[in-house]
Motif scaffolding. Sequence first.
Motif, PDB file in Angstrom:
ATOM      1  N   PRO A  44      33.116  30.732 -58.314  1.00 59.14           N
ATOM      2  CA  PRO A  44      32.925  32.177 -58.484  1.00 59.14           C
ATOM      3  C   PRO A  44      33.361  32.626 -59.876  1.00 59.14           C
ATOM      4  N   VAL A  45      32.589  33.543 -60.464  1.00 58.98           N
ATOM      5  CA  VAL A  45      32.915  34.044 -61.806  1.00 58.98           C
ATOM      6  C   VAL A  45      33.700  35.355 -61.750  1.00 58.98           C
ATOM      7  N   ARG A  46      33.911  35.886 -60.546  1.00 58.67           N
ATOM      8  CA  ARG A  46      34.592  37.176 -60.365  1.00 58.67           C
ATOM      9  C   ARG A  46      33.829  38.294 -61.083  1.00 58.67           C
ATOM     10  N   TYR A  49      24.472  23.267 -66.508  1.00 58.15           N
ATOM     11  CA  TYR A  49      25.154  24.391 -65.880  1.00 58.15           C
ATOM     12  C   TYR A  49      24.150  25.482 -65.536  1.00 58.15           C
ATOM     13  N   ALA A  50      24.356  26.115 -64.386  1.00 59.94           N
ATOM     14  CA  ALA A  50      23.446  27.144 -63.902  1.00 59.94           C
ATOM     15  C   ALA A  50      24.230  28.323 -63.373  1.00 59.94           C
ATOM     16  N   VAL A  51      23.796  29.538 -63.733  1.00 63.14           N
ATOM     17  CA  VAL A  51      24.346  30.710 -63.061  1.00 63.14           C
ATOM     18  C   VAL A  51      23.717  30.819 -61.679  1.00 63.14           C
ATOM     19  N   SER A  52      24.408  31.488 -60.792  1.00 63.78           N
ATOM     20  CA  SER A  52      23.837  31.915 -59.521  1.00 63.78           C
ATOM     21  C   SER A  52      23.790  33.432 -59.577  1.00 63.78           C
ATOM     22  N   GLU A  53      22.600  33.965 -59.872  1.00 63.48           N
ATOM     23  CA  GLU A  53      22.456  35.407 -60.077  1.00 63.48           C
ATOM     24  C   GLU A  53      22.396  36.110 -58.725  1.00 63.48           C
ATOM     25  N   THR A  54      23.570  36.298 -58.162  1.00 65.82           N
ATOM     26  CA  THR A  54      23.719  36.944 -56.865  1.00 65.82           C
ATOM     27  C   THR A  54      24.836  37.971 -56.969  1.00 65.82           C
ATOM     28  N   ALA A  55      24.967  38.798 -55.944  1.00 62.83           N
ATOM     29  CA  ALA A  55      25.987  39.847 -55.975  1.00 62.83           C
ATOM     30  C   ALA A  55      27.385  39.274 -56.097  1.00 62.83           C
ATOM     31  N   ASP A  56      27.647  38.154 -55.422  1.00 60.82           N
ATOM     32  CA  ASP A  56      28.939  37.473 -55.558  1.00 60.82           C
ATOM     33  C   ASP A  56      28.732  36.284 -56.501  1.00 60.82           C
ATOM     34  N   GLY A  57      28.524  36.576 -57.775  1.00 54.12           N
ATOM     35  CA  GLY A  57      28.070  35.601 -58.753  1.00 54.12           C
ATOM     36  C   GLY A  57      28.945  34.367 -58.872  1.00 54.12           C
ATOM     37  N   SER A  58      28.308  33.252 -59.212  1.00 55.88           N
ATOM     38  CA  SER A  58      29.020  32.000 -59.422  1.00 55.88           C
ATOM     39  C   SER A  58      28.266  31.180 -60.451  1.00 55.88           C
TER      40      SER A  58
END
Length: 343
Positions: A83-85, A54-63
């Motif tokens: 999306p993680v909201r 599993y990987a986070v996507s460290e962006t403004a609209d995180g997922s």
Amino acid sequence: MSGNRAYLGSFTEAGGPGLTTARLDARTGALTPVHATDAVANPSFLTAGPGALYAVSETADGSVAAFSLADPLSPTPLAAPVPVRGDAPTHLALCAGHLFTANYGSGSVSALPLRADGTLGGPSAVLAHRGRGPVSGRQEGPHAHAVVPDPSGGWLLAVDLGTDSVSGYPLDPVTGAPGAPRETRLRPGMGPRQLVFHPGGRRAYVLGELESVLTVCRWDAGDGTLRPLAEVPVVPPGSGVENFPSTPVISADGRFLWVANRGRDSIVTFALDPSGDRPEFRAEVDCGGHWPRHLAAHPDGHLLYAANERSGDITRFTVDPGTGVPRRAGSLAMPAASCVVFG
């Protein structure tokens, strides 16, 4: 997990390859990349579970994204990122049938149900933190930075840099859903970033980012009480270098604790007594690059890896079994390196 491979995260927006798989030489610790994918933007932090990564996507609209490990040397997406909201997720953890993320930008924690096939459902809860701290520009509001399950599996601890606090969420024993938190306030302005538990389960160490200190805490899993006991500096007094500690790591036998320092670009070794109450400074060594964002210990205890974000490399160290002091053994070029996990 076999321990003969590693998964490396990096910031794609800064020129990193994304998620990289590397073979790990069991004798030397050398890493040899064999596969890379940029299927997810900025996979800055990773965690491995049974059959999936599993990987986070460290962006403004995180997922967050799930990858199949059917071929462990070639992770493939199980589904589209979920999306993680929350904004800029920086950390994640598997616990109680969920994947939890710490969302730095929005100051929240997201709980995503884990399905039997390894895929993720949308957030079943988004837990918003409240408050602020005294450091201008860094603590104007909450900034959840890490989520760590306690050794009992009954609690999730969320470390918040913006509010100088750690929130302990009780996890329902049947559903795994997080309940109302117990909040522990730490010294104003220290900016807690990460937390690691002693293997004995009754001590936790909270690392500050805005002040270079490690807070030793007593942990009671019975009622979710985290009680600060002492602070230990992680840089020599009067060093004169602006410093932002990143990661604490503890050895599996509980004898040593290491801290990575960004700014001083070093790794500090502490020895721990059986109680875990009194970290004793042993040595400080160069991290082998610039800005060690993450520090990881190989499961067998004889290797450490520093992901040096700004110099674009991952440095490996052998650990002296008597003193715990790491010695540089080699490095791998990795632009915008952010983390190392083993599988």
